[in-house]
Motif scaffolding. Structure first.
Motif, PDB file in Angstrom:
ATOM      1  N   SER A  92     -13.838  18.255 -21.611  1.00  0.00           N
ATOM      2  CA  SER A  92     -13.427  16.844 -21.688  1.00  0.00           C
ATOM      3  C   SER A  92     -11.913  16.726 -21.804  1.00  0.00           C
ATOM      4  CB  SER A  92     -14.096  16.157 -22.885  1.00  0.00           C
ATOM      5  OG  SER A  92     -15.495  16.091 -22.704  1.00  0.00           O
ATOM      6  N   THR A  93     -11.308  17.611 -22.591  1.00  0.00           N
ATOM      7  CA  THR A  93      -9.850  17.588 -22.728  1.00  0.00           C
ATOM      8  C   THR A  93      -9.184  18.036 -21.437  1.00  0.00           C
ATOM      9  OG1 THR A  93     -10.095  18.049 -25.095  1.00  0.00           O
ATOM     10  CG2 THR A  93      -7.908  18.353 -24.149  1.00  0.00           C
ATOM     11  N   ILE A  94      -9.766  19.047 -20.779  1.00  0.00           N
ATOM     12  CA  ILE A  94      -9.246  19.484 -19.475  1.00  0.00           C
ATOM     13  C   ILE A  94      -9.252  18.315 -18.497  1.00  0.00           C
ATOM     14  CG2 ILE A  94      -9.820  20.844 -17.424  1.00  0.00           C
ATOM     15  CD1 ILE A  94      -8.484  22.601 -19.363  1.00  0.00           C
ATOM     16  N   SER A  95     -10.372  17.575 -18.440  1.00  0.00           N
ATOM     17  CA  SER A  95     -10.475  16.437 -17.516  1.00  0.00           C
ATOM     18  C   SER A  95      -9.466  15.353 -17.866  1.00  0.00           C
ATOM     19  CB  SER A  95     -11.895  15.863 -17.555  1.00  0.00           C
ATOM     20  OG  SER A  95     -12.829  16.801 -17.071  1.00  0.00           O
ATOM     21  N   ALA A  96      -9.285  15.108 -19.172  1.00  0.00           N
ATOM     22  CA  ALA A  96      -8.327  14.088 -19.603  1.00  0.00           C
ATOM     23  C   ALA A  96      -6.909  14.501 -19.251  1.00  0.00           C
ATOM     24  CB  ALA A  96      -8.456  13.853 -21.105  1.00  0.00           C
ATOM     25  N   TYR A  97      -6.594  15.765 -19.456  1.00  0.00           N
ATOM     26  CA  TYR A  97      -5.235  16.223 -19.135  1.00  0.00           C
ATOM     27  C   TYR A  97      -5.006  16.185 -17.629  1.00  0.00           C
ATOM     28  CZ  TYR A  97      -0.748  18.289 -20.180  1.00  0.00           C
ATOM     29  OH  TYR A  97       0.604  18.473 -20.319  1.00  0.00           O
ATOM     30  N   SER A  98      -6.025  16.517 -16.857  1.00  0.00           N
ATOM     31  CA  SER A  98      -5.914  16.436 -15.401  1.00  0.00           C
ATOM     32  C   SER A  98      -5.648  14.992 -14.968  1.00  0.00           C
ATOM     33  CB  SER A  98      -7.197  16.951 -14.744  1.00  0.00           C
ATOM     34  OG  SER A  98      -7.161  16.772 -13.343  1.00  0.00           O
ATOM     35  N   GLY A 108      -3.385  18.759  -6.537  1.00  0.00           N
ATOM     36  CA  GLY A 108      -3.751  20.168  -6.369  1.00  0.00           C
ATOM     37  C   GLY A 108      -3.741  20.927  -7.684  1.00  0.00           C
ATOM     38  N   ILE A 109      -3.228  22.174  -7.642  1.00  0.00           N
ATOM     39  CA  ILE A 109      -3.219  22.998  -8.860  1.00  0.00           C
ATOM     40  C   ILE A 109      -2.309  22.419  -9.930  1.00  0.00           C
ATOM     41  CG2 ILE A 109      -3.783  25.151  -7.664  1.00  0.00           C
ATOM     42  CD1 ILE A 109      -0.814  25.931  -7.949  1.00  0.00           C
ATOM     43  N   ASP A 240       0.625  28.086 -13.649  1.00  0.00           N
ATOM     44  CA  ASP A 240       0.325  27.728 -12.260  1.00  0.00           C
ATOM     45  C   ASP A 240      -1.064  28.198 -11.822  1.00  0.00           C
ATOM     46  OD1 ASP A 240       2.763  26.536 -11.910  1.00  0.00           O
ATOM     47  OD2 ASP A 240       3.592  28.050 -10.571  1.00  0.00           O
ATOM     48  N   GLN A 241      -1.872  28.677 -12.730  1.00  0.00           N
ATOM     49  CA  GLN A 241      -3.190  29.206 -12.378  1.00  0.00           C
ATOM     50  C   GLN A 241      -4.064  28.182 -11.661  1.00  0.00           C
ATOM     51  OE1 GLN A 241      -4.987  30.379 -16.050  1.00  0.00           O
ATOM     52  NE2 GLN A 241      -4.205  32.462 -15.993  1.00  0.00           N
TER      53      GLN A 241
END
Length: 282
Positions: A92-98, A108-109, A240-241
């Motif tokens: 959820s945090t990954i999605s929010a940060y994205s 993109g990346i 940059d992963q």
């Protein structure tokens, strides 16, 4: 006293008064900045790789306070629900940060949900500062393959430990490259290393020394997929992963083999598992 000297004296007095006013204002600004808490970028990156791969909501040791700062800022922008402001940098945090990265115009990346220096500093404006900054550096060619300067420095260090140079069969920033790579080389920090002429013992030793300097590294075999023998290496905490490389990094920390089957790690044991920055600090 001449008129000219009188004017010069008046101007000097004004300049001094201006400085006297400006100095306290600058001091107040510096004090305000110093009073802000600091988000440790190394800790945030580590949690952002590991936590989404956990089967539970456990916290990455040493990361809670910094992750909370990031999550509170995301929640303040309406991008993260309050129940996920918990110090666990999960999906959820990954999605929010994205979503936040995309709001800045990243694609993109650059909008993968893995925090980078610029986006993290912008998110923290007025809320927190950023310490222990990690940067991928510029893109360079080394041993004939593209990578960033952080990855190159790591590879050079591993070669120094080994006393030999390594051949690179696939570098970084190679979207749509080798099919079996499943996108792990789309971003930075990813390398495939030739094992031509190496014994089984030498392959393992190469992987071990790559791990020592901060790579998640495995000897890949034909039995595991549609590829020949090679060493696959991902630079831990490279900002940059690609998404696939993030998952492999997290799996490495959690004791898996970095493949889709998530079998136990079959690489050489190295303790502790260090990032490049941690290795440099000794």
């Amino acid at each position: 006293m001449t008129v000219r000297k009188i004017v010069q004296g008046a101007l000097a007095a004004v300049a001094i008064m201006g400085f006297a006013v400006a100095a306290p204002a600058q001091a107040a600004q510096d004090t305000a900045t110093a009073a802000l808490p600091a988000a440790n970028m190394e800790a945030v990156l580590k949690a952002a790789q590991i936590d989404p791969r956990r089967a539970d909501s456990a916290l990455t040791p040493g990361s809670k306070d910094s992750v909370l700062l990031v999550e509170e800022a995301l929640a303040a922008k309406g991008l993260l629900a309050s129940q996920y402001v918990d110090g666990h940098f999960g999906t959820s945090t990954i999605s929010a940060y994205s979503a936040y990265q995309k709001s800045l115009g990243y694609t993109g990346i650059d909008a993968s949900g893995l925090p980078g220096k610029t986006s993290l500093e912008k998110l923290g404006s007025g809320r927190f500062t950023v310490s222990n900054v990690v940067t991928a550096g510029s893109r360079v060619t080394y041993h004939g393959k593209l990578m960033n300067t952080r990855t190159k420095a790591m590879l050079v260090a591993a070669e120094g430990l080994l006393g030999r140079q390594l051949g690179i069969t696939q570098g970084s920033y190679n979207p749509g490259g080798v099919g079996g790579s499943a996108g792990t080389h789309d971003g930075g920090g990813a390398l495939d290393i030739s094992v031509e002429g190496m014994s089984s013992e030498t392959r393992t030793n190469v992987a071990r020394n790559l791990r020592k300097v901060g790579f998640a590294a495995w000897v890949r075999t034909p039995a595991q997929g549609d590829w020949g023998y090679h060493i696959h290496a991902i630079a831990l905490s490279d900002p940059d992963q690609s998404g696939g490389a993030q998952h492999q990094s997290g799996d490495y920390y959690l004791g898996f083999n970095g493949l889709a089957n998530r079998a136990p790690d079959d690489g050489p044991a190295v303790t502790p598992k260090l990032t490049w920055e941690e290795y440099q600090r000794g």
